[in-house]
Write a protein that holds these residues in place. Sequence first.
Motif, PDB file in Angstrom:
ATOM      1  N   SER A 143       0.814  -1.316  -0.158  1.00 42.75           N
ATOM      2  CA  SER A 143      -0.003  -0.181   0.075  1.00 42.75           C
ATOM      3  C   SER A 143       0.706   1.345   0.051  1.00 42.75           C
ATOM      4  O   SER A 143       0.413   2.188  -0.746  1.00 42.75           O
ATOM      5  N   GLN A 146       2.632   1.763  -3.268  1.00 40.07           N
ATOM      6  CA  GLN A 146       1.202   2.000  -4.332  1.00 40.07           C
ATOM      7  C   GLN A 146       1.029   3.535  -3.961  1.00 40.07           C
ATOM      8  O   GLN A 146       0.823   4.380  -5.166  1.00 40.07           O
ATOM      9  N   GLN A 201      -7.019   1.469  -4.031  1.00 39.41           N
ATOM     10  CA  GLN A 201      -6.415   0.190  -3.893  1.00 39.41           C
ATOM     11  C   GLN A 201      -7.687  -0.420  -4.464  1.00 39.41           C
ATOM     12  O   GLN A 201      -8.087  -1.463  -3.972  1.00 39.41           O
ATOM     13  N   ASP A 206      -5.452  -3.715  -6.749  1.00 35.02           N
ATOM     14  CA  ASP A 206      -5.826  -4.152  -5.566  1.00 35.02           C
ATOM     15  C   ASP A 206      -4.740  -5.223  -5.186  1.00 35.02           C
ATOM     16  O   ASP A 206      -5.021  -5.862  -4.228  1.00 35.02           O
ATOM     17  N   PRO A 208      -2.550  -4.596  -2.751  1.00 35.73           N
ATOM     18  CA  PRO A 208      -2.266  -4.956  -1.309  1.00 35.73           C
ATOM     19  C   PRO A 208      -3.164  -5.626  -0.699  1.00 35.73           C
ATOM     20  O   PRO A 208      -3.182  -6.030   0.382  1.00 35.73           O
ATOM     21  N   GLU A 234     -13.023   2.822   2.197  1.00 35.55           N
ATOM     22  CA  GLU A 234     -12.897   2.439   0.729  1.00 35.55           C
ATOM     23  C   GLU A 234     -14.217   3.245   0.025  1.00 35.55           C
ATOM     24  O   GLU A 234     -13.690   3.935  -1.142  1.00 35.55           O
TER      25      GLU A 234
END
Length: 319
Positions: A143, A146, A201, A206, A208, A234
Amino acid sequence: MTDVLEVTLRSVSVLAAFLVLPLLVGQAEHKVMAHMQGRLGPMYAGGFHGWAQLVADGVKFVQKEDITPAAADRRVFRFAPAVALVPYLVAMAVIPLSPDLVAADAPASALFVLATTAVGILGTLMAGWASANKYSLLGAMRSAAQLLSYELPLVLAVASVCLAAGSLSLGGIAQAWSPWWLIWQLPGALVFLVAAVAELQRPPFDMPVADAEIVFGAYTEYTGLRFAFFLLAEYAGIVVMSLLFAVLYLGGWQGPFSDQLGWLWTLLKGLVIAVVIIWLRVAWPRLREDQLQHLAWIVLVPLALAQLALTGVWVVVSA
């Protein structure tokens, strides 16, 4: 006194609406994915078309046991979901739905949104480190990598719009917007959308939380309401990025009868972008980690820099 009361009521109503919007996006994802995949979504809770499914999910999460691993850093472990969720709720407060409908009119609201949304990654890092689980830690590190990769093109894309509008205020940007922006700011808009999906994410970014590789990443050890807060974060992120895209690139409240229905245009434009983000989850497979970094540094960053240079030339020539 009347003005203070009016501002307070307006702020409370806007924040209440923003607290509901993530839940609506979650329900929309259930339905949109079901139709795209040719299957039935949740259809029974609440009767008509399963409208109360999110209420049922909330009751389910409340009933689940809240488990903290024995080896975990208990204080950090329990605090992480709030750190992941609250920054998005704070960012929502400065996004204007119309010239007069904004909870907090910050002078540099574009920078404020970027800064607050970047804080959310700390919640994921805290969750991965405090869980005392190697898969959780690996997901948290993914994460962080990213975020570092995609924060730069995101900031460059927003900087191009701010430069074109001559303002760091989201309200000022929306007022300076014209349909011509849909053409000459299109590369920046694409960079912003891709980078926003990566920062959230969401599939196809996605990695992570790749269940086949690292169980569920930083959230592996979470149960009950704490896990639900990560899911809500999210969806809150989708709301923030969708409304931010609508204000920056689609003119926000500008449209027919914008004097009376401006807030509705902002919400409708944001809803379209949210559906696009959901569609990406259904339509695209997950990228590899090397493909993720290649897309960020070889494609998005040069494209965002080119857009920023083009905007700078245009501002100098037209001055």
